[in-house]
Design a protein around this motif. Structure first.
Motif, PDB file in Angstrom:
ATOM      1  N   GLU A  32       0.792  -1.254  -0.033  1.00 49.13           N
ATOM      2  CA  GLU A  32       0.366   0.455  -0.362  1.00 49.13           C
ATOM      3  C   GLU A  32       1.271   1.296  -0.115  1.00 49.13           C
ATOM      4  N   ALA A  33       1.636   1.182   0.635  1.00 50.39           N
ATOM      5  CA  ALA A  33       2.444   2.358   0.989  1.00 50.39           C
ATOM      6  C   ALA A  33       3.951   2.348   1.057  1.00 50.39           C
ATOM      7  N   GLY A  42       7.400  15.575   5.858  1.00 50.83           N
ATOM      8  CA  GLY A  42       6.477  15.577   7.014  1.00 50.83           C
ATOM      9  C   GLY A  42       5.152  15.573   6.562  1.00 50.83           C
ATOM     10  N   GLN A  43       5.064  15.179   4.900  1.00 45.11           N
ATOM     11  CA  GLN A  43       3.622  15.444   5.383  1.00 45.11           C
ATOM     12  C   GLN A  43       2.692  14.040   5.129  1.00 45.11           C
ATOM     13  N   VAL A  44       1.774  13.562   4.820  1.00 42.80           N
ATOM     14  CA  VAL A  44       1.343  12.803   4.961  1.00 42.80           C
ATOM     15  C   VAL A  44       1.316  11.818   3.744  1.00 42.80           C
ATOM     16  N   THR A  45       1.484  10.865   3.543  1.00 39.72           N
ATOM     17  CA  THR A  45       1.494   9.424   1.933  1.00 39.72           C
ATOM     18  C   THR A  45      -0.249   9.648   1.931  1.00 39.72           C
ATOM     19  N   ILE A  46      -0.522  10.218   0.724  1.00 44.34           N
ATOM     20  CA  ILE A  46      -1.381  10.143   0.238  1.00 44.34           C
ATOM     21  C   ILE A  46      -1.633   9.964  -1.499  1.00 44.34           C
ATOM     22  N   LEU A  47      -3.011   9.642  -1.728  1.00 44.80           N
ATOM     23  CA  LEU A  47      -2.976   9.966  -3.350  1.00 44.80           C
ATOM     24  C   LEU A  47      -4.573   9.791  -3.370  1.00 44.80           C
ATOM     25  N   PRO A  48      -5.214  11.072  -4.047  1.00 48.87           N
ATOM     26  CA  PRO A  48      -6.533  11.404  -4.623  1.00 48.87           C
ATOM     27  C   PRO A  48      -6.765  10.544  -5.505  1.00 48.87           C
ATOM     28  N   GLU A  49      -7.809   9.796  -5.385  1.00 49.20           N
ATOM     29  CA  GLU A  49      -8.647   9.199  -6.347  1.00 49.20           C
ATOM     30  C   GLU A  49      -9.517   9.478  -7.243  1.00 49.20           C
ATOM     31  N   LYS A 106      -0.124   5.217   5.460  1.00 48.32           N
ATOM     32  CA  LYS A 106       0.989   4.133   5.271  1.00 48.32           C
ATOM     33  C   LYS A 106      -0.232   2.713   5.060  1.00 48.32           C
ATOM     34  N   PHE A 107      -1.549   2.701   5.388  1.00 51.60           N
ATOM     35  CA  PHE A 107      -2.370   1.505   4.432  1.00 51.60           C
ATOM     36  C   PHE A 107      -3.179   1.993   3.667  1.00 51.60           C
ATOM     37  N   GLN A 108      -3.336   3.184   3.387  1.00 50.28           N
ATOM     38  CA  GLN A 108      -4.294   4.576   2.196  1.00 50.28           C
ATOM     39  C   GLN A 108      -5.859   3.621   2.546  1.00 50.28           C
ATOM     40  N   THR A 127      -6.901  14.558  10.944  1.00 51.09           N
ATOM     41  CA  THR A 127      -5.549  14.680  11.863  1.00 51.09           C
ATOM     42  C   THR A 127      -5.378  13.333  12.632  1.00 51.09           C
ATOM     43  N   ALA A 128      -5.794  12.170  12.740  1.00 50.45           N
ATOM     44  CA  ALA A 128      -4.957  10.880  12.961  1.00 50.45           C
ATOM     45  C   ALA A 128      -4.004  10.680  11.593  1.00 50.45           C
ATOM     46  N   MET A 129      -4.319  10.849  10.366  1.00 48.16           N
ATOM     47  CA  MET A 129      -3.701  10.257   9.334  1.00 48.16           C
ATOM     48  C   MET A 129      -2.398  11.341   9.400  1.00 48.16           C
ATOM     49  N   HIS A 130      -2.326  12.740   9.877  1.00 45.59           N
ATOM     50  CA  HIS A 130      -1.131  13.460   9.744  1.00 45.59           C
ATOM     51  C   HIS A 130      -0.623  13.100  11.429  1.00 45.59           C
ATOM     52  N   HIS A 131      -0.812  12.729  12.347  1.00 45.64           N
ATOM     53  CA  HIS A 131      -0.393  12.639  13.875  1.00 45.64           C
ATOM     54  C   HIS A 131       1.345  11.670  13.986  1.00 45.64           C
ATOM     55  N   SER A 132       1.216  10.173  13.064  1.00 48.28           N
ATOM     56  CA  SER A 132       1.963   9.167  13.460  1.00 48.28           C
ATOM     57  C   SER A 132       1.294   8.230  12.511  1.00 48.28           C
TER      58      SER A 132
END
Length: 190
Positions: A32-33, A42-49, A106-108, A127-132
């Motif tokens: 997944e990531a 430091g930005q969260v890993t994302i994938l806009p669909e 990390k789990f997309q 917010t949680a996805m940006h935290h850790s």
């Protein structure tokens, strides 16, 4: 600027919560990531669909913004900042649906799955996805537990069923099931 990575203790805690092996969870993360839950800055890993943005907005933006709203999946472009730029364009058009049409961490996990991931409010999930990565792992555990068939597939290492449910109908085209099976073996799974 990087955020803390998952530890072996984190993986063991999640495996115990899901009654599965650590190798099974690591296999999902590798597919997944593979570069982690955060970018080097430091930005969260994302994938806009774009196909999800199209669905969630009923195609409202497809004629004028086909690169970010389209009935067909794909058109992702470069990793990293480019994805954040795409999300920013989506959220300028429709904030909530842009966030929900994006997979996070990390789990997309898709934003529209926020409640299944343990967050009744979308913004709490973001917010949680940006935290850790640990918060991303907790969301993954909740998400898996929310679907008995998905949870059973993970425990049984039924990668075809798991990939079909986790990644959607295009799983075979992208060989998600085969890649997870290979990653599981790589991490010592039997």
């Amino acid at each position: 600027m990087g955020k803390a990575k998952l530890t072996e203790q984190d993986f063991a805690r999640a495996a115990a919560a899901l009654s599965c092996s650590v190798a099974a969870i690591k296999a999902v993360t590798k597919v997944e990531a593979p570069k982690g839950g955060f970018l080097p800055d430091g930005q969260v890993t994302i994938l806009p669909e774009r196909h999800w943005f199209h669905r969630l907005t009923h195609g409202r933006w497809t004629a004028t913004h086909p690169d970010i709203s389209n009935p067909e999946a794909g058109g992702y472009g470069a990793e990293g900042q480019h994805q954040h730029d795409r999300l920013q364009r989506m959220t300028k058009l429709d904030r909530v649906n842009g966030l929900m049409a994006t997979s996070w961490g990390k789990f997309q996990i898709m934003g529209f799955n926020h409640a299944a991931a343990g967050f009744p409010v979308l913004q709490a999930f973001i917010t949680a996805m940006h935290h850790s990565e640990a918060a991303q792992l907790d969301a993954f555990v909740n998400f898996i537990k929310s679907d008995g068939v998905l949870w059973r597939a993970l425990r049984l290492k039924d990668w075809t069923t798991f990939a079909r449910l986790y990644n959607g109908k295009g799983y075979a085209k992208h060989n998600y099931h085969g890649r997870m099976a290979d990653a599981f073996k790589l991490f010592g799974g039997t």
